[in-house]
Write an enzyme that holds these catalytic residues in place. Structure first.
Site, mmCIF file in Angstrom:
data_model
loop_
_atom_site.group_PDB
_atom_site.id
_atom_site.type_symbol
_atom_site.label_atom_id
_atom_site.label_comp_id
_atom_site.label_asym_id
_atom_site.label_seq_id
_atom_site.Cartn_x
_atom_site.Cartn_y
_atom_site.Cartn_z
ATOM 1 N N GLY A 111 14.816 36.495 -63.083
ATOM 2 C CA GLY A 111 15.229 37.856 -62.754
ATOM 3 C C GLY A 111 16.136 37.945 -61.537
ATOM 4 O O GLY A 111 15.983 38.847 -60.708
ATOM 5 N N ASP A 156 11.079 43.657 -64.085
ATOM 6 C CA ASP A 156 11.586 42.678 -63.116
ATOM 7 C C ASP A 156 11.970 43.355 -61.796
ATOM 8 O O ASP A 156 11.749 42.824 -60.710
ATOM 9 C CB ASP A 156 12.761 41.878 -63.708
ATOM 10 C CG ASP A 156 13.655 42.711 -64.612
ATOM 11 O OD1 ASP A 156 13.515 43.959 -64.635
ATOM 12 O OD2 ASP A 156 14.510 42.133 -65.302
#
Ligand code: MEV
Length: 324
Positions: A111, A156
């Site tokens: 991420g 995320d």
């Protein structure tokens, strides 16, 4: 003296609930101790100057008025949109020098773009003396991500913003911190970069073709997340491992497994893992596995022998923070 701020934000690992989270079910995500650092400096120019070695961006320059417009280099999309959105929201503007640096490869699926987006917003808030709550940082980051990529639950971003381990639903409707004992987790990287967007569209296609069966899978994943949340709080890792295996079976039914992921998952299980599953969109990136301390070395060797790269990470890392 020009003003300069440096912040860092953590990467993430999805523990349970990927894909189904896009259809209204909860997921469990944890922030990992691999961080993206973002430094932002005011300049006298009228440009955004960006260096982001993790995504191959060197000396990228764009005039502030043109942010988000015209040709936008792939690695610069999130930073450009985040700066533009921040400037618009708070009616400020300035030339900026931005540098992002990551302690993890952008290939892992940890991420990086989300951590960079959260980092930029938090850094700009500090630079321009806007006191944003974590919720506001998340919301502006989510707006940015949706603008750039059109899809995403925002799990995320939540990990990058709040840190810790979170029970999360799409768009941040529910964000609940879950406290737990140290997770006996290992991570195996397949060496293949997942194409999240393609996998999300593939699952959406399956849902259109077989709405009943696919809807049932999402709902079963949702109930695994509920059980996993309780189990995680209780620290019953044996049971948590079993839930991982069940979640993986359902992800395979959604068609997001891959032969590399299956190879690493089977190797981990054969070497005594309590459970194992892919983490993220599937198709590649990483698998995660729970294992007792006694069996960890053996299991990690098995992942390695099956062609994976073992990554050592700690879970429940701290959310975005000012470094300098
Ligand atoms: C991708 O890492 C996880 C997905 O659930 C997408 C998302 O939640 O944004 C597939």
């Amino acid at each position: 003296m020009r003003k300069k701020v440096k912040v860092s934000a953590p990467g993430k690992l999805m523990l349970f609930g990927e894909h189904a989270v896009l259809y209204g079910y909860p997921c469990l995500v944890t922030a990992v101790d691999c961080r993206m650092s973002v430094s932002v400096e005011e300049t006298k120019t009228n440009d955004l100057e960006l260096n982001a070695s993790d995504v191959g961006i060197k000396d990228y320059v764009k005039s502030i008025e043109k942010l988000g417009k015209g040709e936008v280099s792939k690695g610069a999309r999130f930073v450009e949109a985040a700066v533009k959105n921040f400037f618009q929201r708070f009616e400020v503007a300035s030339g900026l020098k931005v540098r992002t640096e990551s302690d993890f490869s952008s290939q892992f699926g940890f991420g990086g773009s989300s951590a960079a987006t959260v980092g930029i917003i938090a850094a700009l808030a500090n630079l321009f003396k806007k006191s944003l709550s974590r919720r506001q940082i998340f919301d502006l980051s989510y707006q940015t991500i949706i603008e750039v990529q059109g899809i995403g639950s925002g799990f995320d971003l939540a990990a990058a913003t709040w840190g810790g381990t979170l029970y999360f639903t799409k768009g941040g409707d529910k964000v609940r911190p879950i406290s737990h004992q140290k997770l006996p987790l290992s991570v195996g990287y397949t060496g293949i970069k997942a194409d999240t967007s393609a996998l999300v569209h593939q699952v959406a296609h399956l849902f259109r073709r077989k709405p009943k069966a696919t809807g049932r899978i999402f709902s079963e994943i949702g109930s695994i997340v509920e059980r996993a949340t309780k189990t995680l709080k209780n620290g019953d890792f044996q049971k948590l491992g079993k839930l991982m295996d069940l979640n993986q079976k359902l992800l395979d039914k959604l068609g997001v497994g891959s032969k590399e992921l299956t190879g690493l998952i089977s190797a981990a299980k054969a070497a005594g893992a309590l459970g194992a599953k892919l983490s993220g969109a599937g198709g590649g990136d990483c698998m995660i596995t729970l294992v007792s301390e006694e069996k960890r070395r053996k299991m990690e060797r098995a992942i390695d022998a099956a062609g994976g790269k073992v990554l050592r990470v700690q879970t429940a890392a701290e959310g975005v923070k000012i470094e300098e």
